[in-house]
Design a protein around this motif. Structure first.
Motif, short mmCIF file in Angstrom:
data_model
loop_
_atom_site.label_atom_id
_atom_site.label_comp_id
_atom_site.label_asym_id
_atom_site.label_seq_id
_atom_site.Cartn_x
_atom_site.Cartn_y
_atom_site.Cartn_z
N HIS A 140 -20.59 15.86 15.80
CA HIS A 140 -20.68 17.28 15.46
C HIS A 140 -19.31 17.94 15.55
O HIS A 140 -18.92 18.73 14.68
CB HIS A 140 -21.68 17.97 16.39
N ARG A 141 -18.54 17.59 16.60
CA ARG A 141 -17.22 18.19 16.78
C ARG A 141 -16.27 17.75 15.65
O ARG A 141 -15.51 18.56 15.13
CB ARG A 141 -16.66 17.77 18.14
N LEU A 142 -16.32 16.49 15.25
CA LEU A 142 -15.50 16.02 14.13
C LEU A 142 -15.87 16.73 12.83
O LEU A 142 -15.00 17.13 12.06
CB LEU A 142 -15.63 14.51 13.96
N GLU A 143 -17.16 16.90 12.60
CA GLU A 143 -17.61 17.62 11.40
C GLU A 143 -17.13 19.07 11.41
O GLU A 143 -16.74 19.60 10.36
CB GLU A 143 -19.13 17.56 11.29
N SER A 144 -17.11 19.68 12.59
CA SER A 144 -16.64 21.07 12.68
C SER A 144 -15.14 21.17 12.38
O SER A 144 -14.65 22.25 12.04
CB SER A 144 -16.96 21.67 14.04
N GLU A 145 -14.43 20.04 12.48
CA GLU A 145 -13.00 19.98 12.14
C GLU A 145 -12.78 19.58 10.68
O GLU A 145 -11.65 19.33 10.26
CB GLU A 145 -12.28 19.00 13.06
N GLY A 146 -13.87 19.47 9.91
CA GLY A 146 -13.76 19.17 8.49
C GLY A 146 -13.85 17.69 8.14
O GLY A 146 -13.65 17.32 6.98
N ALA A 147 -14.13 16.84 9.11
CA ALA A 147 -14.22 15.40 8.85
C ALA A 147 -15.61 15.03 8.34
O ALA A 147 -16.60 15.71 8.62
CB ALA A 147 -13.92 14.63 10.13
N GLU A 148 -15.65 13.93 7.60
CA GLU A 148 -16.92 13.32 7.22
C GLU A 148 -17.25 12.28 8.27
O GLU A 148 -16.38 11.51 8.69
CB GLU A 148 -16.81 12.64 5.85
N VAL A 149 -18.51 12.24 8.70
CA VAL A 149 -18.90 11.39 9.82
C VAL A 149 -20.15 10.59 9.46
O VAL A 149 -21.09 11.13 8.87
CB VAL A 149 -19.17 12.23 11.08
N ARG A 150 -20.14 9.34 9.85
CA ARG A 150 -21.34 8.50 9.77
C ARG A 150 -21.64 8.02 11.18
O ARG A 150 -20.83 7.31 11.78
CB ARG A 150 -21.13 7.32 8.83
N LEU A 151 -22.79 8.41 11.71
CA LEU A 151 -23.21 8.04 13.06
C LEU A 151 -24.13 6.83 12.97
O LEU A 151 -25.12 6.85 12.25
CB LEU A 151 -23.94 9.21 13.71
N VAL A 152 -23.75 5.76 13.67
CA VAL A 152 -24.50 4.50 13.64
C VAL A 152 -24.68 3.99 15.07
O VAL A 152 -24.06 4.50 16.00
CB VAL A 152 -23.79 3.44 12.78
N ASP A 153 -25.51 2.95 15.22
CA ASP A 153 -25.62 2.30 16.52
C ASP A 153 -25.67 0.79 16.33
O ASP A 153 -25.64 0.30 15.20
CB ASP A 153 -26.78 2.83 17.35
N LEU A 154 -25.74 0.08 17.42
CA LEU A 154 -25.68 -1.38 17.36
C LEU A 154 -26.80 -1.97 16.51
O LEU A 154 -26.62 -3.03 15.91
CB LEU A 154 -25.73 -1.98 18.76
N ASP A 155 -27.95 -1.33 16.46
CA ASP A 155 -29.06 -1.85 15.64
C ASP A 155 -28.69 -1.91 14.16
O ASP A 155 -29.27 -2.68 13.41
CB ASP A 155 -30.32 -1.01 15.84
N ASP A 156 -27.72 -1.11 13.74
CA ASP A 156 -27.28 -1.14 12.34
C ASP A 156 -26.48 -2.40 12.03
O ASP A 156 -26.24 -2.70 10.86
CB ASP A 156 -26.43 0.10 12.03
N TYR A 157 -26.05 -3.11 13.07
CA TYR A 157 -25.20 -4.29 12.90
C TYR A 157 -25.72 -5.48 13.72
O TYR A 157 -24.96 -6.17 14.39
CB TYR A 157 -23.76 -3.97 13.32
N ALA A 158 -27.01 -5.70 13.65
CA ALA A 158 -27.61 -6.78 14.44
C ALA A 158 -27.00 -8.13 14.04
O ALA A 158 -26.82 -8.43 12.86
CB ALA A 158 -29.12 -6.80 14.22
N VAL A 159 -26.66 -8.91 15.06
CA VAL A 159 -26.09 -10.24 14.86
C VAL A 159 -26.71 -11.19 15.89
O VAL A 159 -27.08 -10.76 16.98
CB VAL A 159 -24.54 -10.25 15.01
N PRO A 160 -26.80 -12.47 15.55
CA PRO A 160 -27.27 -13.43 16.56
C PRO A 160 -26.18 -13.64 17.61
O PRO A 160 -25.02 -13.29 17.40
CB PRO A 160 -27.50 -14.71 15.74
#
Length: 182
Positions: free
Chosen positions: A29-49
């Motif tokens: 949210h703070r980065l967006e308020s500074e005009g940045a584009e942000v993609r929020l992800v977590d580890l489940d988005d990059y599951a690996v064995p």
């Protein structure tokens, strides 16, 4: 006109109601308020064995690691928000980073990264960030000297801000350091 900087904000906690997830949302949210584009992800988005050389030999690089590498390439910087597990990073995060380190050239090379952590404890997860810093720097990432560890996070986090204004000031300084790095 220059394009807005793009940041990948990765939360390394998958626990429901995680303090680190709340901190990641606050940072996004703070980065967006500074005009940045942000993609929020977590580890489940990059599951690996679990990394094993034999798996890599037979199947190649895990798909989740390839997705994370591609996302790093599409963004100007990384905010990595990680809990502290036994004075280190979560094993699932270390495993993802081990997979990604097998990709050549390293997709982490020269990527500016801001490390953050939240904990109900007195150190805010800072010891885990120290371990994470070593792993990322050894794979060429430009880990900022500025980091953000939030102690007493169970009381400190409120909405997209903090109960105490000095924490807002610290986050603003960390965000500005990241923006300056890109």
């Amino acid at each position: 006109m220059t394009a807005a900087p793009r940041f990948l904000v990765l939360c390394a906690s998958t626990r429901p109601g995680s303090l680190n997830r709340r901190l990641a949302e606050t940072a996004a949210h703070r980065l967006e308020s500074e005009g940045a584009e942000v993609r929020l992800v977590d580890l489940d988005d990059y599951a690996v064995p679990l990394y094993r050389g034999g798996i890599e030999l037979v199947d190649g690089i895990a798909e989740g690691a390839r997705r994370f590498a591609a996302d790093l390439e599409r963004h100007d910087g990384l905010v990595l928000v990680s809990p502290e597990y036994n004075h280190s990073m979560p094993g699932a995060l270390k495993n993802l980073l081990d997979w990604v380190s097998r990709i050549k050239p390293w997709p982490t090379s020269e990527v500016p990264a801001l490390l953050m952590s939240a904990s109900p404890g007195a150190l805010g997860g800072a010891r885990g960030l120290a371990a994470l810093r070593i792993t990322l720097a050894s794979n060429g990432m430009h880990v900022l000297d500025t980091e953000f560890a939030l102690p007493a996070a169970d009381r400190a986090l409120t909405g997209h801000g903090f109960a105490e204004p000095e924490e807002d000031d610290r986050l603003d300084a960390a965000v500005k350091a990241l923006l300056a790095a890109v």
